[in-house]
Design a protein around this motif. Sequence first.
Motif, PDB file in Angstrom:
ATOM      1  N   CYS A 189      14.981  80.279  66.664  1.00 24.42           N
ATOM      2  CA  CYS A 189      13.641  79.451  66.705  1.00 24.42           C
ATOM      3  C   CYS A 189      12.555  80.632  66.141  1.00 24.42           C
ATOM      4  O   CYS A 189      11.381  80.338  65.859  1.00 24.42           O
ATOM      5  CB  CYS A 189      13.011  78.925  67.853  1.00 24.42           C
ATOM      6  SG  CYS A 189      14.179  77.704  68.288  1.00 24.42           S
TER       7      CYS A 189
ATOM      8  N   THR B 204       9.635  78.029  61.273  1.00 26.68           N
ATOM      9  CA  THR B 204       9.197  76.398  61.195  1.00 26.68           C
ATOM     10  C   THR B 204       9.987  75.987  60.511  1.00 26.68           C
ATOM     11  O   THR B 204      10.098  74.438  60.735  1.00 26.68           O
ATOM     12  CB  THR B 204       7.727  76.752  60.649  1.00 26.68           C
ATOM     13  OG1 THR B 204       7.856  77.210  59.097  1.00 26.68           O
ATOM     14  CG2 THR B 204       6.755  77.301  61.311  1.00 26.68           C
ATOM     15  N   ARG B 205      10.835  76.100  59.747  1.00 23.29           N
ATOM     16  CA  ARG B 205      12.061  75.716  58.988  1.00 23.29           C
ATOM     17  C   ARG B 205      12.961  74.937  60.108  1.00 23.29           C
ATOM     18  O   ARG B 205      13.437  73.698  59.896  1.00 23.29           O
ATOM     19  CB  ARG B 205      12.929  76.321  57.942  1.00 23.29           C
ATOM     20  CG  ARG B 205      11.787  76.679  56.846  1.00 23.29           C
ATOM     21  CD  ARG B 205      12.422  77.504  55.682  1.00 23.29           C
ATOM     22  NE  ARG B 205      13.591  76.879  55.423  1.00 23.29           N
ATOM     23  CZ  ARG B 205      14.737  77.599  54.653  1.00 23.29           C
ATOM     24  NH1 ARG B 205      14.690  78.760  54.446  1.00 23.29           N
ATOM     25  NH2 ARG B 205      15.685  77.018  54.077  1.00 23.29           N
TER      26      ARG B 205
ATOM     27  N   LEU C 149      12.272  74.468  63.286  1.00 20.61           N
ATOM     28  CA  LEU C 149      11.358  73.959  64.351  1.00 20.61           C
ATOM     29  C   LEU C 149      11.117  72.457  63.551  1.00 20.61           C
ATOM     30  O   LEU C 149      10.837  71.311  64.397  1.00 20.61           O
ATOM     31  CB  LEU C 149      10.121  74.730  64.767  1.00 20.61           C
ATOM     32  CG  LEU C 149      10.327  75.853  65.616  1.00 20.61           C
ATOM     33  CD1 LEU C 149       9.027  76.609  65.913  1.00 20.61           C
ATOM     34  CD2 LEU C 149      11.178  75.584  66.909  1.00 20.61           C
ATOM     35  N   ASP C 150      10.831  72.475  62.256  1.00 15.16           N
ATOM     36  CA  ASP C 150      10.513  71.089  61.621  1.00 15.16           C
ATOM     37  C   ASP C 150      11.851  70.066  61.709  1.00 15.16           C
ATOM     38  O   ASP C 150      11.570  69.041  61.615  1.00 15.16           O
ATOM     39  CB  ASP C 150      10.259  71.262  60.266  1.00 15.16           C
ATOM     40  CG  ASP C 150       8.733  72.036  60.173  1.00 15.16           C
ATOM     41  OD1 ASP C 150       8.054  71.923  60.903  1.00 15.16           O
ATOM     42  OD2 ASP C 150       8.480  72.546  58.958  1.00 15.16           O
TER      43      ASP C 150
END
Length: 92
Positions: free
Chosen positions: A13, A86-87, A89-90
Amino acid sequence: MAKAVIFDWGGTCSIGNHMQYIKQRIAEKFRLPLEQVDAAVEKNNAAYLTGQIRGEDFFFQLNKILGTSFTLTDFEKTFAAIKLNTRVLDLV
């Protein structure tokens, strides 16, 4: 309803090795050799990661070993500088 639960913060994360980053910040702040900080962190890290000791106790022991005054607030500020992945988490 939850779609997923991710337990792996470091390197999943977040981007990079967050504990190494924190050790480097401690070494820089107190002008200590990184090897000395690394050894002090590792002495209690397993107990901290498994919940055997609290964060406050971990930092008390770390400061005792190193002769420093790195606080839990210092740790939180340093940790806040770590970038989120963010990749990943998306996907959640």
